[in-house]
Design a protein around this motif. Sequence first.
Motif, PDB file in Angstrom:
ATOM      1  N   UNK A 166     -16.236  -9.009  22.585  1.00 20.96           N
ATOM      2  CA  UNK A 166     -16.640  -9.799  23.345  1.00 20.96           C
ATOM      3  C   UNK A 166     -18.208  -9.761  23.879  1.00 20.96           C
ATOM      4  N   UNK A 167     -18.451  -8.466  24.215  1.00 26.57           N
ATOM      5  CA  UNK A 167     -19.922  -8.386  24.719  1.00 26.57           C
ATOM      6  C   UNK A 167     -20.978  -8.322  23.578  1.00 26.57           C
ATOM      7  N   UNK A 168     -20.527  -7.870  22.412  1.00 28.38           N
ATOM      8  CA  UNK A 168     -21.429  -8.086  21.342  1.00 28.38           C
ATOM      9  C   UNK A 168     -21.596  -9.420  20.794  1.00 28.38           C
ATOM     10  N   UNK A 169     -20.593 -10.291  20.611  1.00 29.18           N
ATOM     11  CA  UNK A 169     -20.684 -11.517  20.084  1.00 29.18           C
ATOM     12  C   UNK A 169     -21.387 -12.432  21.456  1.00 29.18           C
ATOM     13  N   UNK A 170     -21.297 -12.048  22.610  1.00 32.71           N
ATOM     14  CA  UNK A 170     -21.958 -12.794  23.660  1.00 32.71           C
ATOM     15  C   UNK A 170     -23.545 -12.377  23.374  1.00 32.71           C
ATOM     16  N   UNK A 171     -23.925 -11.420  22.839  1.00 30.44           N
ATOM     17  CA  UNK A 171     -25.317 -11.129  22.578  1.00 30.44           C
ATOM     18  C   UNK A 171     -25.809 -11.768  21.389  1.00 30.44           C
ATOM     19  N   UNK A 172     -24.724 -12.003  20.568  1.00 30.14           N
ATOM     20  CA  UNK A 172     -25.022 -12.753  19.192  1.00 30.14           C
ATOM     21  C   UNK A 172     -25.124 -14.187  19.562  1.00 30.14           C
ATOM     22  N   UNK A 173     -24.378 -14.790  20.392  1.00 27.85           N
ATOM     23  CA  UNK A 173     -24.787 -16.146  20.995  1.00 27.85           C
ATOM     24  C   UNK A 173     -26.106 -16.367  21.727  1.00 27.85           C
ATOM     25  N   UNK A 174     -26.427 -15.266  22.369  1.00 33.37           N
ATOM     26  CA  UNK A 174     -27.762 -15.573  22.786  1.00 33.37           C
ATOM     27  C   UNK A 174     -29.009 -15.359  22.096  1.00 33.37           C
ATOM     28  N   UNK A 175     -28.782 -14.548  21.061  1.00 35.75           N
ATOM     29  CA  UNK A 175     -29.684 -14.599  20.035  1.00 35.75           C
ATOM     30  C   UNK A 175     -29.760 -16.002  19.165  1.00 35.75           C
ATOM     31  N   UNK A 176     -28.798 -16.641  19.046  1.00 36.41           N
ATOM     32  CA  UNK A 176     -28.827 -17.689  18.418  1.00 36.41           C
ATOM     33  C   UNK A 176     -29.639 -18.982  19.243  1.00 36.41           C
ATOM     34  N   UNK A 177     -29.301 -18.771  20.608  1.00 36.05           N
ATOM     35  CA  UNK A 177     -30.137 -19.525  21.453  1.00 36.05           C
ATOM     36  C   UNK A 177     -31.661 -19.544  21.363  1.00 36.05           C
ATOM     37  N   UNK A 178     -32.041 -18.173  21.355  1.00 35.11           N
ATOM     38  CA  UNK A 178     -33.303 -17.849  21.072  1.00 35.11           C
ATOM     39  C   UNK A 178     -33.935 -18.496  19.921  1.00 35.11           C
ATOM     40  N   UNK A 179     -33.004 -18.420  18.672  1.00 32.60           N
ATOM     41  CA  UNK A 179     -33.903 -19.099  17.663  1.00 32.60           C
ATOM     42  C   UNK A 179     -33.758 -20.608  17.984  1.00 32.60           C
ATOM     43  N   UNK A 181     -34.095 -22.236  20.607  1.00 36.53           N
ATOM     44  CA  UNK A 181     -35.180 -22.606  21.429  1.00 36.53           C
ATOM     45  C   UNK A 181     -36.529 -22.439  20.601  1.00 36.53           C
ATOM     46  N   UNK A 182     -36.584 -21.488  19.875  1.00 32.46           N
ATOM     47  CA  UNK A 182     -37.978 -21.352  19.329  1.00 32.46           C
ATOM     48  C   UNK A 182     -38.161 -22.663  18.033  1.00 32.46           C
ATOM     49  N   UNK A 183     -36.935 -22.829  17.621  1.00 35.50           N
ATOM     50  CA  UNK A 183     -37.060 -24.242  16.416  1.00 35.50           C
ATOM     51  C   UNK A 183     -37.248 -25.611  17.329  1.00 35.50           C
ATOM     52  N   UNK A 184     -36.949 -25.623  18.529  1.00 33.53           N
ATOM     53  CA  UNK A 184     -37.006 -26.889  19.106  1.00 33.53           C
ATOM     54  C   UNK A 184     -38.271 -27.050  19.831  1.00 33.53           C
ATOM     55  N   UNK A 191     -47.432 -24.110  22.878  1.00 36.72           N
ATOM     56  CA  UNK A 191     -46.185 -23.225  23.088  1.00 36.72           C
ATOM     57  C   UNK A 191     -45.940 -22.352  21.779  1.00 36.72           C
ATOM     58  N   UNK A 192     -46.531 -22.689  20.647  1.00 37.30           N
ATOM     59  CA  UNK A 192     -46.532 -22.094  19.329  1.00 37.30           C
ATOM     60  C   UNK A 192     -46.693 -20.387  19.430  1.00 37.30           C
ATOM     61  N   UNK A 193     -47.668 -20.092  20.708  1.00 36.13           N
ATOM     62  CA  UNK A 193     -48.038 -18.461  20.896  1.00 36.13           C
ATOM     63  C   UNK A 193     -46.684 -17.996  21.412  1.00 36.13           C
ATOM     64  N   UNK A 194     -45.819 -18.692  22.155  1.00 37.86           N
ATOM     65  CA  UNK A 194     -44.746 -18.002  22.797  1.00 37.86           C
ATOM     66  C   UNK A 194     -43.641 -17.974  21.791  1.00 37.86           C
ATOM     67  N   UNK A 199     -40.359 -14.059  18.327  1.00 36.70           N
ATOM     68  CA  UNK A 199     -39.682 -13.787  16.705  1.00 36.70           C
ATOM     69  C   UNK A 199     -39.626 -12.378  16.807  1.00 36.70           C
ATOM     70  N   UNK A 200     -40.541 -11.525  17.004  1.00 37.08           N
ATOM     71  CA  UNK A 200     -40.254 -10.004  16.644  1.00 37.08           C
ATOM     72  C   UNK A 200     -39.079  -9.523  17.782  1.00 37.08           C
ATOM     73  N   UNK A 201     -39.050 -10.245  18.976  1.00 38.02           N
ATOM     74  CA  UNK A 201     -38.362  -9.829  20.056  1.00 38.02           C
ATOM     75  C   UNK A 201     -36.855 -10.059  19.630  1.00 38.02           C
ATOM     76  N   UNK A 202     -36.584 -11.413  19.094  1.00 41.22           N
ATOM     77  CA  UNK A 202     -35.319 -11.668  18.609  1.00 41.22           C
ATOM     78  C   UNK A 202     -34.926 -11.014  17.272  1.00 41.22           C
TER      79      UNK A 202
END
Length: 540
Positions: A166-179, A181-184, A191-194, A199-202
């Motif tokens: 559950x903990x690891x898949x919670x991190x996976x959901x957070x990663x999908x949220x990062x992608x 946010x970046x895509x939208x 904001x492209x600089x952010x 990108x490398x952090x994710x």
Amino acid sequence: MTEMPSGDAAAPDAGIQAGQDARPWPVVLLTALGAWLAAVPLLVVVGSLLGDFVIRGVGSYVVGTLVLAGAVVVLRSRPIPVFVEQLAVPALLVGGGSLAFGLYRDLPVQLASLAIAALAAGVAAALPHAWLRVLLGAACAGFAAVALVPTRLLEVERAPLNVLWAALHGLLVLWLAMLAARRKWLHTGARARHGAALEPFAGGWVLAVLAALCGLAGMTFLVGGSLGAGLAADLTRAAGTERHGGIHLLTQAGSAAMACAAALWLAREVPGLRQALAACVALVLVALSWFMPTLGGVWLCLVVLASTQRWRLAGAAAFAAAWIIGAFYYQLAWPLGQKAVVLVVAGAALGGLAWLAARSRAAGGSETRETNGEAGRRNAALIAATALATLLVANFAIWQKQELIATGRPVFVELAPVDPRSLMQGDYMRLNYRLPDNASTALDPLRKFGRPHVVVALDGRGVARMIRIEDPSSPATGGETRIELTPKDGRWVIVSDAWFFREGDGERWTAAKYGEFRVAPDGRALLVGLADANLKRIEP
């Protein structure tokens, strides 16, 4: 380690990336080595002078904040010599480590881990170097995982699989949220600089999650046996700790749901896959994910990364999927026969679907047939090369074991009692050995670059009497036999702490009093059977 996406988001850091890439990597490597060799003794001296101040009170926060801030300022300076840049990296580690020491000392584990994860994210946002953002993203994911596990479970030797899942898949959901946010929001304009910084952090974040899912799945097929002994083998086994059993219906359903989400995502992004054959392939993968609780999340990672053209990260996800499928062999929650049927049926189904897809394409015209014929030849060559490599690895491991069985010295090691509740676990028996008292404090293999050996004396029947534990580099003594020890769950064992047998045959193995080994002159050993009190081998 990560691809910068095309478009406006890549522009802000393009100059920094180009400047770094223009430096020859051998020069960077040698300069970094010199900087670390110069920095480590200096940090040791400073640490010894300030040790008492750091250990007590607010010293760890003061020193950590000052060192971390200084390292960030140096790394943000432009232009910056490579030597100075590499001097700042150990300072970054020391500053973060000092703050982590204070936080874990003064706060609950979960809260301290959450604070360190936030600190890693803040430092990553402040630094312009993509490779450091990758590492900080991985570190942030690791501390966030600790923060997601309940404190009472962190105090036990091994947290339940479903909690870690559950903990690891919670991190996976957070990663999908990062992608998302970046895509939208972070792909165009100011904001492209952010988005470029995210990108490398994710990327580092998802690499850490993939590695953790592989570790949760356990050791993959043939890897542990093929590597033998040594530092590389110990590191690989540590990365894939065996986890027998512990599969829960909730983790199975969650893994299957993740695989379904991967199929829906791929159908949404690639309209050409909205057909019956692709749906059948998706069903096979969903079925595999049901049997392998860590596989569904990896499928989802692979599909998202491939569809967004992050090819290097997609390669890492494909490697993780292969690792988890191979680890299915060692999952004792399922009988061996059932595991074999699952893999054979899945392989046959995928092979049949591939054949149907090839026939369907071949009916599309002469030009299409010519193109498909060339692609088919390439695929056949790739399949043949893969099959050959698999056979070579498997047969090399088998040859190693057969050679040791044929030429090794027969040695019988007395079994020590174990907790009766742990003696029989499904289709394997737990083994314990009468090792010398100092076996638990034997030399660290990663520090000494070798496993400790137990020195034994053999009587006329070949029964071993344990004498002492020694460094593998210690000179051999005449008349004594050395047996290499293996790390297992934080302790040392001889070869293995489990003996596998067919389901339902557990009663006959309760008479076992000795483990029968074949030992090579260099200490390598192989468990070949169990024997009763009269040294008569118990036949399966």
